[in-house]
Design a protein around this motif. Structure first.
Motif, PDB file in Angstrom:
ATOM      1  N   LYS A   1       6.951  11.763  -5.413  1.00 25.86           N
ATOM      2  CA  LYS A   1       7.608  10.743  -4.603  1.00 25.86           C
ATOM      3  C   LYS A   1       6.581   9.744  -4.134  1.00 25.86           C
ATOM      4  O   LYS A   1       5.417  10.073  -3.978  1.00 25.86           O
ATOM      5  CB  LYS A   1       8.248  11.410  -3.371  1.00 25.86           C
ATOM      6  CG  LYS A   1       9.414  12.296  -3.737  1.00 25.86           C
ATOM      7  CD  LYS A   1      10.423  12.316  -2.616  1.00 25.86           C
ATOM      8  CE  LYS A   1      11.712  12.938  -3.113  1.00 25.86           C
ATOM      9  NZ  LYS A   1      12.381  13.705  -2.062  1.00 25.86           N
ATOM     10  N   MET A   2       7.002   8.539  -3.875  1.00 29.68           N
ATOM     11  CA  MET A   2       6.068   7.623  -3.258  1.00 29.68           C
ATOM     12  C   MET A   2       6.677   6.888  -2.093  1.00 29.68           C
ATOM     13  O   MET A   2       7.880   6.706  -2.011  1.00 29.68           O
ATOM     14  CB  MET A   2       5.482   6.672  -4.262  1.00 29.68           C
ATOM     15  CG  MET A   2       6.411   5.927  -5.068  1.00 29.68           C
ATOM     16  SD  MET A   2       5.293   5.133  -6.185  1.00 29.68           S
ATOM     17  CE  MET A   2       5.634   3.560  -5.775  1.00 29.68           C
ATOM     18  N   ARG A   3       5.785   6.544  -1.185  1.00 26.38           N
ATOM     19  CA  ARG A   3       6.287   5.855   0.001  1.00 26.38           C
ATOM     20  C   ARG A   3       5.356   4.717   0.362  1.00 26.38           C
ATOM     21  O   ARG A   3       4.159   4.743   0.083  1.00 26.38           O
ATOM     22  CB  ARG A   3       6.442   6.831   1.169  1.00 26.38           C
ATOM     23  CG  ARG A   3       5.157   7.421   1.656  1.00 26.38           C
ATOM     24  CD  ARG A   3       5.430   8.597   2.588  1.00 26.38           C
ATOM     25  NE  ARG A   3       4.165   9.137   3.083  1.00 26.38           N
ATOM     26  CZ  ARG A   3       3.626   8.827   4.254  1.00 26.38           C
ATOM     27  NH1 ARG A   3       4.244   8.017   5.084  1.00 26.38           N
ATOM     28  NH2 ARG A   3       2.468   9.340   4.622  1.00 26.38           N
TER      29      ARG A   3
ATOM     30  N   PHE B   1      -3.023   7.810  -3.058  1.00 24.28           N
ATOM     31  CA  PHE B   1      -2.955   6.448  -2.517  1.00 24.28           C
ATOM     32  C   PHE B   1      -3.071   5.442  -3.655  1.00 24.28           C
ATOM     33  O   PHE B   1      -3.838   5.656  -4.599  1.00 24.28           O
ATOM     34  CB  PHE B   1      -4.126   6.181  -1.559  1.00 24.28           C
ATOM     35  CG  PHE B   1      -4.089   6.971  -0.285  1.00 24.28           C
ATOM     36  CD1 PHE B   1      -2.947   7.021   0.492  1.00 24.28           C
ATOM     37  CD2 PHE B   1      -5.222   7.648   0.152  1.00 24.28           C
ATOM     38  CE1 PHE B   1      -2.923   7.731   1.692  1.00 24.28           C
ATOM     39  CE2 PHE B   1      -5.209   8.354   1.351  1.00 24.28           C
ATOM     40  CZ  PHE B   1      -4.061   8.400   2.114  1.00 24.28           C
ATOM     41  N   HIS B   2      -2.348   4.358  -3.567  1.00 21.36           N
ATOM     42  CA  HIS B   2      -2.499   3.299  -4.565  1.00 21.36           C
ATOM     43  C   HIS B   2      -1.992   1.971  -4.014  1.00 21.36           C
ATOM     44  O   HIS B   2      -1.254   1.925  -3.042  1.00 21.36           O
ATOM     45  CB  HIS B   2      -1.775   3.637  -5.866  1.00 21.36           C
ATOM     46  CG  HIS B   2      -0.317   3.915  -5.690  1.00 21.36           C
ATOM     47  ND1 HIS B   2       0.160   5.135  -5.287  1.00 21.36           N
ATOM     48  CD2 HIS B   2       0.770   3.131  -5.855  1.00 21.36           C
ATOM     49  CE1 HIS B   2       1.479   5.083  -5.211  1.00 21.36           C
ATOM     50  NE2 HIS B   2       1.884   3.872  -5.545  1.00 21.36           N
ATOM     51  N   ILE B   3      -2.428   0.918  -4.695  1.00 14.95           N
ATOM     52  CA  ILE B   3      -1.897  -0.404  -4.423  1.00 14.95           C
ATOM     53  C   ILE B   3      -0.740  -0.609  -5.374  1.00 14.95           C
ATOM     54  O   ILE B   3      -0.824  -0.270  -6.554  1.00 14.95           O
ATOM     55  CB  ILE B   3      -2.984  -1.471  -4.660  1.00 14.95           C
ATOM     56  CG1 ILE B   3      -3.985  -1.422  -3.503  1.00 14.95           C
ATOM     57  CG2 ILE B   3      -2.371  -2.867  -4.802  1.00 14.95           C
ATOM     58  CD1 ILE B   3      -5.314  -2.011  -3.864  1.00 14.95           C
ATOM     59  N   MET B   4       0.361  -1.127  -4.843  1.00 18.44           N
ATOM     60  CA  MET B   4       1.524  -1.368  -5.674  1.00 18.44           C
ATOM     61  C   MET B   4       1.693  -2.873  -5.842  1.00 18.44           C
ATOM     62  O   MET B   4       1.835  -3.595  -4.862  1.00 18.44           O
ATOM     63  CB  MET B   4       2.741  -0.795  -4.941  1.00 18.44           C
ATOM     64  CG  MET B   4       3.872  -0.530  -5.834  1.00 18.44           C
ATOM     65  SD  MET B   4       3.572   1.057  -6.602  1.00 18.44           S
ATOM     66  CE  MET B   4       4.600   0.825  -8.012  1.00 18.44           C
ATOM     67  N   MET B   5       1.615  -3.297  -7.101  1.00  9.18           N
ATOM     68  CA  MET B   5       1.876  -4.701  -7.395  1.00  9.18           C
ATOM     69  C   MET B   5       3.335  -4.791  -7.829  1.00  9.18           C
ATOM     70  O   MET B   5       3.717  -4.219  -8.848  1.00  9.18           O
ATOM     71  CB  MET B   5       0.959  -5.185  -8.514  1.00  9.18           C
ATOM     72  CG  MET B   5      -0.521  -5.002  -8.189  1.00  9.18           C
ATOM     73  SD  MET B   5      -1.541  -5.487  -9.581  1.00  9.18           S
ATOM     74  CE  MET B   5      -3.076  -4.639  -9.190  1.00  9.18           C
TER      75      MET B   5
ATOM     76  N   VAL C   1       0.868  -1.177   0.000  1.00  9.84           N
ATOM     77  CA  VAL C   1       0.000   0.000   0.000  1.00  9.84           C
ATOM     78  C   VAL C   1       0.905   1.226   0.000  1.00  9.84           C
ATOM     79  O   VAL C   1       1.770   1.363   0.862  1.00  9.84           O
ATOM     80  CB  VAL C   1      -0.924  -0.005   1.234  1.00  9.84           C
ATOM     81  CG1 VAL C   1      -1.832   1.218   1.211  1.00  9.84           C
ATOM     82  CG2 VAL C   1      -1.756  -1.281   1.272  1.00  9.84           C
ATOM     83  N   HIS C   2       0.711   2.101  -0.985  1.00 13.97           N
ATOM     84  CA  HIS C   2       1.605   3.242  -1.188  1.00 13.97           C
ATOM     85  C   HIS C   2       0.851   4.561  -1.223  1.00 13.97           C
ATOM     86  O   HIS C   2      -0.346   4.597  -1.478  1.00 13.97           O
ATOM     87  CB  HIS C   2       2.303   3.119  -2.541  1.00 13.97           C
ATOM     88  CG  HIS C   2       3.475   2.196  -2.541  1.00 13.97           C
ATOM     89  ND1 HIS C   2       4.405   2.193  -3.541  1.00 13.97           N
ATOM     90  CD2 HIS C   2       3.867   1.241  -1.652  1.00 13.97           C
ATOM     91  CE1 HIS C   2       5.321   1.272  -3.287  1.00 13.97           C
ATOM     92  NE2 HIS C   2       5.021   0.678  -2.156  1.00 13.97           N
ATOM     93  N   GLU C   3       1.611   5.622  -1.029  1.00 19.18           N
ATOM     94  CA  GLU C   3       1.083   6.964  -1.257  1.00 19.18           C
ATOM     95  C   GLU C   3       2.050   7.731  -2.134  1.00 19.18           C
ATOM     96  O   GLU C   3       3.261   7.695  -1.914  1.00 19.18           O
ATOM     97  CB  GLU C   3       0.911   7.720   0.065  1.00 19.18           C
ATOM     98  CG  GLU C   3       0.369   9.118  -0.155  1.00 19.18           C
ATOM     99  CD  GLU C   3       0.100   9.867   1.144  1.00 19.18           C
ATOM    100  OE1 GLU C   3       0.757   9.577   2.158  1.00 19.18           O
ATOM    101  OE2 GLU C   3      -0.773  10.742   1.116  1.00 19.18           O
TER     102      GLU C   3
HETATM  103 CU   LIG Z   1       3.816   2.883  -5.623  1.00 21.83          CU
END
Ligand SMILES: [Cu+2]
Length: 170
Positions: free
Chosen positions: A90-92, A113-117, A79-81
């Motif tokens: 930037k993402m974390r 916000f996003h889901i990172m696969m 789970v990323h932002e």
């Molecule tokens: Cu990401």
């Protein structure tokens, strides 16, 4: 001149009506949580990561958190932002996931916000459905499917957000 104006209006109408998102809308429920229209973008050959997007509405009376999950196409799920920092995207990793308060709707979308696969085992293909699960701290696990839109696309066909993930690697 009049006919040109008519054509432009017609094109504008076409692109502003979210035909695709209506046609492909799909929803899931787990506990007091409603999950609206999970989607992801197709990935170019060789890409190692993909993003997943959806809406979560908490119709219950207690806060919950999206903490993890799985997807059929990736080795890992995070789970990323994504946010702007001095003009740089930037993402974390959100170690504690995303909180959804009672009565609140949280949208995972490009640029936020996003889901990172991660560690994709195969490219994500346009028009396919990708199976996965979401795991919530209190509501538990739910099976979902992502609708897959073209590379750089979005469910409504209008691409308001930049192709935020196309260039980055983890
Ligand atoms: Cu990401």
């Amino acid at each position: 001149m009049k006919s040109i104006a008519v054509v432009v209006t017609a094109i504008a109408a076409l692109f502003s009506i979210p035909l695709a998102s209506t046609a492909f809308a799909h929803d899931y429920k787990v506990g007091g949580l409603q999950i609206g229209h999970p989607w992801a973008r197709a990935t170019p050959n060789g890409a190692s990561v993909g993003g997943g997007y959806l809406k979560i509405t908490n119709t219950g009376t207690t806060p919950d958190r999206l903490v993890s999950g799985t997807s059929a196409v990736s080795g890992r799920f995070e789970v990323h932002e994504m946010s702007m920092d001095n003009g740089v995207m930037k993402m974390r990793l959100l170690k504690d996931g995303i909180e959804i308060k009672p009565g609140e709707t949280v949208e995972l979308k490009p640029g936020g916000f996003h889901i990172m696969m991660l560690d994709l085992k195969e490219p994500i293909k346009e028009g396919a459905r990708v199976k996965g699960t979401l795991v919530f701290e209190k509501a538990g696990s739910v099976d979902i499917e992502y609708a897959i839109v073209p590379v750089g696309g979005s469910p409504g066909g209008k691409d308001a957000a930049p192709a935020a993930h196309s260039g980055h690697q983890h």
